[in-house]
Design a protein around this motif. Structure first.
Motif, PDB file in Angstrom:
ATOM      1  N   SER A 183      50.841  14.805 -29.764  1.00  0.00           N
ATOM      2  CA  SER A 183      50.223  15.377 -30.951  1.00  0.00           C
ATOM      3  C   SER A 183      50.790  16.760 -31.170  1.00  0.00           C
ATOM      4  O   SER A 183      51.262  17.407 -30.244  1.00  0.00           O
ATOM      5  CB  SER A 183      48.708  15.483 -30.785  1.00  0.00           C
ATOM      6  OG  SER A 183      48.137  14.216 -30.618  1.00  0.00           O
ATOM      7  N   THR A 184      50.692  17.206 -32.375  1.00  0.00           N
ATOM      8  CA  THR A 184      51.097  18.556 -32.712  1.00  0.00           C
ATOM      9  C   THR A 184      49.839  19.355 -33.028  1.00  0.00           C
ATOM     10  O   THR A 184      48.969  18.871 -33.753  1.00  0.00           O
ATOM     11  CB  THR A 184      52.033  18.566 -33.945  1.00  0.00           C
ATOM     12  OG1 THR A 184      53.174  17.765 -33.643  1.00  0.00           O
ATOM     13  CG2 THR A 184      52.471  19.961 -34.297  1.00  0.00           C
ATOM     14  N   ILE A 185      49.746  20.539 -32.458  1.00  0.00           N
ATOM     15  CA  ILE A 185      48.621  21.408 -32.775  1.00  0.00           C
ATOM     16  C   ILE A 185      49.165  22.747 -33.241  1.00  0.00           C
ATOM     17  O   ILE A 185      50.252  23.166 -32.830  1.00  0.00           O
ATOM     18  CB  ILE A 185      47.668  21.597 -31.579  1.00  0.00           C
ATOM     19  CG1 ILE A 185      48.401  22.204 -30.384  1.00  0.00           C
ATOM     20  CG2 ILE A 185      47.024  20.288 -31.187  1.00  0.00           C
ATOM     21  CD1 ILE A 185      47.494  22.598 -29.237  1.00  0.00           C
ATOM     22  N   LYS A 186      48.420  23.392 -34.107  1.00  0.00           N
ATOM     23  CA  LYS A 186      48.814  24.710 -34.580  1.00  0.00           C
ATOM     24  C   LYS A 186      48.129  25.765 -33.729  1.00  0.00           C
ATOM     25  O   LYS A 186      46.932  25.684 -33.462  1.00  0.00           O
ATOM     26  CB  LYS A 186      48.421  24.894 -36.049  1.00  0.00           C
ATOM     27  CG  LYS A 186      49.221  24.038 -36.994  1.00  0.00           C
ATOM     28  CD  LYS A 186      48.860  24.350 -38.441  1.00  0.00           C
ATOM     29  CE  LYS A 186      49.691  23.492 -39.366  1.00  0.00           C
ATOM     30  NZ  LYS A 186      49.468  23.828 -40.779  1.00  0.00           N
ATOM     31  N   LEU A 187      48.915  26.751 -33.289  1.00  0.00           N
ATOM     32  CA  LEU A 187      48.390  27.851 -32.498  1.00  0.00           C
ATOM     33  C   LEU A 187      48.783  29.167 -33.152  1.00  0.00           C
ATOM     34  O   LEU A 187      49.883  29.296 -33.674  1.00  0.00           O
ATOM     35  CB  LEU A 187      48.980  27.826 -31.076  1.00  0.00           C
ATOM     36  CG  LEU A 187      48.753  26.584 -30.241  1.00  0.00           C
ATOM     37  CD1 LEU A 187      49.570  26.664 -28.965  1.00  0.00           C
ATOM     38  CD2 LEU A 187      47.292  26.441 -29.907  1.00  0.00           C
ATOM     39  N   SER A 188      47.889  30.122 -33.080  1.00  0.00           N
ATOM     40  CA  SER A 188      48.256  31.446 -33.550  1.00  0.00           C
ATOM     41  C   SER A 188      49.279  32.030 -32.571  1.00  0.00           C
ATOM     42  O   SER A 188      49.399  31.583 -31.428  1.00  0.00           O
ATOM     43  CB  SER A 188      47.019  32.352 -33.611  1.00  0.00           C
ATOM     44  OG  SER A 188      46.546  32.599 -32.289  1.00  0.00           O
ATOM     45  N   LYS A 189      50.013  33.030 -33.016  1.00  0.00           N
ATOM     46  CA  LYS A 189      50.998  33.675 -32.142  1.00  0.00           C
ATOM     47  C   LYS A 189      50.321  34.278 -30.925  1.00  0.00           C
ATOM     48  O   LYS A 189      50.849  34.237 -29.819  1.00  0.00           O
ATOM     49  CB  LYS A 189      51.766  34.758 -32.902  1.00  0.00           C
ATOM     50  CG  LYS A 189      52.755  34.194 -33.891  1.00  0.00           C
ATOM     51  CD  LYS A 189      53.535  35.292 -34.594  1.00  0.00           C
ATOM     52  CE  LYS A 189      54.490  34.675 -35.607  1.00  0.00           C
ATOM     53  NZ  LYS A 189      55.274  35.697 -36.305  1.00  0.00           N
ATOM     54  N   LYS A 190      49.119  34.810 -31.112  1.00  0.00           N
ATOM     55  CA  LYS A 190      48.388  35.416 -30.002  1.00  0.00           C
ATOM     56  C   LYS A 190      48.055  34.379 -28.932  1.00  0.00           C
ATOM     57  O   LYS A 190      48.273  34.597 -27.743  1.00  0.00           O
ATOM     58  CB  LYS A 190      47.103  36.089 -30.491  1.00  0.00           C
ATOM     59  CG  LYS A 190      46.321  36.749 -29.348  1.00  0.00           C
ATOM     60  CD  LYS A 190      44.970  37.234 -29.778  1.00  0.00           C
ATOM     61  CE  LYS A 190      44.182  37.893 -28.697  1.00  0.00           C
ATOM     62  NZ  LYS A 190      44.286  37.371 -27.352  1.00  0.00           N
ATOM     63  N   LYS A 209      49.515  31.488 -28.446  1.00  0.00           N
ATOM     64  CA  LYS A 209      50.767  31.024 -27.852  1.00  0.00           C
ATOM     65  C   LYS A 209      51.257  32.024 -26.807  1.00  0.00           C
ATOM     66  O   LYS A 209      51.659  31.644 -25.699  1.00  0.00           O
ATOM     67  CB  LYS A 209      51.822  30.806 -28.930  1.00  0.00           C
ATOM     68  CG  LYS A 209      53.084  30.163 -28.402  1.00  0.00           C
ATOM     69  CD  LYS A 209      54.061  29.847 -29.526  1.00  0.00           C
ATOM     70  CE  LYS A 209      55.340  29.269 -28.955  1.00  0.00           C
ATOM     71  NZ  LYS A 209      56.330  29.007 -29.994  1.00  0.00           N
ATOM     72  N   ASN A 210      51.196  33.305 -27.119  1.00  0.00           N
ATOM     73  CA  ASN A 210      51.595  34.338 -26.165  1.00  0.00           C
ATOM     74  C   ASN A 210      50.670  34.363 -24.951  1.00  0.00           C
ATOM     75  O   ASN A 210      51.122  34.546 -23.820  1.00  0.00           O
ATOM     76  CB  ASN A 210      51.639  35.716 -26.833  1.00  0.00           C
ATOM     77  CG  ASN A 210      52.824  35.866 -27.753  1.00  0.00           C
ATOM     78  OD1 ASN A 210      53.857  35.233 -27.571  1.00  0.00           O
ATOM     79  ND2 ASN A 210      52.677  36.702 -28.771  1.00  0.00           N
ATOM     80  N   MET A 236      51.684  30.853 -17.713  1.00  0.00           N
ATOM     81  CA  MET A 236      52.668  29.961 -17.099  1.00  0.00           C
ATOM     82  C   MET A 236      53.022  30.444 -15.694  1.00  0.00           C
ATOM     83  O   MET A 236      53.214  31.630 -15.464  1.00  0.00           O
ATOM     84  CB  MET A 236      53.921  29.876 -17.962  1.00  0.00           C
ATOM     85  CG  MET A 236      53.717  29.130 -19.241  1.00  0.00           C
ATOM     86  SD  MET A 236      55.228  28.999 -20.198  1.00  0.00           S
ATOM     87  CE  MET A 236      54.702  27.900 -21.498  1.00  0.00           C
ATOM     88  N   ASN A 237      53.092  29.489 -14.763  1.00  0.00           N
ATOM     89  CA  ASN A 237      53.447  29.804 -13.385  1.00  0.00           C
ATOM     90  C   ASN A 237      54.947  29.962 -13.200  1.00  0.00           C
ATOM     91  O   ASN A 237      55.397  30.576 -12.238  1.00  0.00           O
ATOM     92  CB  ASN A 237      52.926  28.724 -12.429  1.00  0.00           C
ATOM     93  CG  ASN A 237      51.420  28.763 -12.304  1.00  0.00           C
ATOM     94  OD1 ASN A 237      50.800  29.812 -12.440  1.00  0.00           O
ATOM     95  ND2 ASN A 237      50.811  27.624 -12.055  1.00  0.00           N
ATOM     96  N   TYR A 246      53.428  23.821 -22.054  1.00  0.00           N
ATOM     97  CA  TYR A 246      52.120  24.237 -22.553  1.00  0.00           C
ATOM     98  C   TYR A 246      51.053  23.226 -22.133  1.00  0.00           C
ATOM     99  O   TYR A 246      49.931  23.591 -21.819  1.00  0.00           O
ATOM    100  CB  TYR A 246      52.132  24.382 -24.071  1.00  0.00           C
ATOM    101  CG  TYR A 246      52.930  25.568 -24.557  1.00  0.00           C
ATOM    102  CD1 TYR A 246      52.516  26.864 -24.303  1.00  0.00           C
ATOM    103  CD2 TYR A 246      54.115  25.393 -25.269  1.00  0.00           C
ATOM    104  CE1 TYR A 246      53.250  27.960 -24.733  1.00  0.00           C
ATOM    105  CE2 TYR A 246      54.849  26.473 -25.711  1.00  0.00           C
ATOM    106  CZ  TYR A 246      54.420  27.755 -25.436  1.00  0.00           C
ATOM    107  OH  TYR A 246      55.140  28.838 -25.867  1.00  0.00           O
ATOM    108  N   GLU A 247      51.416  21.942 -22.129  1.00  0.00           N
ATOM    109  CA  GLU A 247      50.462  20.912 -21.733  1.00  0.00           C
ATOM    110  C   GLU A 247      49.971  21.139 -20.298  1.00  0.00           C
ATOM    111  O   GLU A 247      48.774  21.046 -20.021  1.00  0.00           O
ATOM    112  CB  GLU A 247      51.087  19.525 -21.844  1.00  0.00           C
ATOM    113  CG  GLU A 247      50.123  18.428 -21.449  1.00  0.00           C
ATOM    114  CD  GLU A 247      50.693  17.025 -21.627  1.00  0.00           C
ATOM    115  OE1 GLU A 247      49.938  16.080 -21.356  1.00  0.00           O
ATOM    116  OE2 GLU A 247      51.854  16.879 -22.028  1.00  0.00           O
TER     117      GLU A 247
END
Length: 77
Positions: free
Chosen positions: A4-11, A13-14, A20-21, A27-28
């Protein structure tokens, strides 16, 4: 696996990138780990419950010190 595609704000996403390790982590994987941790945080272990109960009993029995008493005992100002 269904994708699926989801929309994320830049904040957001950052913020996910900061979680992230390693650079190649997806992202999943990050989201799955965060969700697992959130579910685990909702459950108090028996050891934590025991510690809380002991702390409450100490308070009720007067086995507590004020901040000033602790500072004095440790020689702090």
């Amino acid at each position: 696996m269904e994708q699926s595609t989801i929309k994320l704000s830049k904040k957001i996403k950052n913020d996910l990138k900061k979680q992230m390790n390693h650079p190649g982590e997806t992202y999943e994987t990050v989201i799955a780990r965060l969700l697992k941790n959130a579910q685990e945080d909702d459950v108090l272990s028996p050891a934590i419950i025991k510690n809380i109960e002991e702390g409450v009993a100490d308070i009720k029995a007067g086995r507590v010190y004020t901040s000033e008493q602790v500072k004095k005992r440790l020689g702090l100002k």
